[in-house]
Enzyme design. Sequence first.
Site, PDB file in Angstrom:
ATOM      1  N   ARG A  66      40.919 149.567 -34.975  1.00 50.63           N
ATOM      2  CA  ARG A  66      41.251 148.676 -33.854  1.00 50.63           C
ATOM      3  C   ARG A  66      40.978 149.310 -32.496  1.00 50.63           C
ATOM      4  NH1 ARG A  66      46.837 147.380 -36.196  1.00 50.63           N
ATOM      5  NH2 ARG A  66      46.107 148.699 -37.883  1.00 50.63           N
ATOM      6  N   GLU A 103      52.948 160.341 -43.207  1.00 52.26           N
ATOM      7  CA  GLU A 103      54.291 160.364 -43.788  1.00 52.26           C
ATOM      8  C   GLU A 103      54.197 160.678 -45.293  1.00 52.26           C
ATOM      9  OE1 GLU A 103      56.443 156.845 -42.957  1.00 52.26           O
ATOM     10  OE2 GLU A 103      58.297 157.615 -43.833  1.00 52.26           O
TER      11      GLU A 103
END
Length: 183
Positions: A66, A103
């Site tokens: 993006r 993560e």
Amino acid sequence: MTAPHLSREQLKALVRTIPDFPHPGIQFRDITTLIGHHQGMAASVHHLAQLADSAGAHKIAGMEARGFIFGAAVAVQLGIGFVPVRKPGKLPMQTIGIDYALEYGSDRLEIDPGAIEPGQRIVMVDDLIATGGTALASAELLRRAGAVIEHALFVIDLPDLGGAARLREAGIDVCTLMEFEGD
Ligand code: AMP
């Protein structure tokens, strides 16, 4: 071309929030609705281009995917070049890359080192900053190629996740067009 008149609050209202995507508990801030609105897209790019111009950008770097949408439009508006920071295995030349922790697991970003001249001031652009992991890895990679990285621009900041603060600790000034509380 005249500047589109949309306030930051009006731009924020064009971002759609989709709960529990891609995982339960995540509020996904979807820019599809912002870029699909012609004044919303134009105003976002206009604001980002003003910030990149003030930062003295020689080139814009955008993070896949993006960041390409906003970053390339900003580069065109300023009449400067664009450097794509890509996911692994996409670029056809000899690349330099950086692995960084997520993560769960890790990821990798790659660039064409030939796209950057030593000392060039490159302003990074992405749609959203959350933990800042992607932007910090991109900055490190661009710096290894010789770029001066002192500014990063994002349409959306999630300040509760601390990414903008981490970038500032790494000597990078951060500007964003809007904030959303929570993650
Ligand atoms: P980070 O590396 O944690 O700063 O994550 C930044 C990247 O993940 C951005 O390029 C975003 O496109 C995407 N991202 C992270 N969190 C969200 C969210 N809540 N909504 C939409 N995109 C997100």
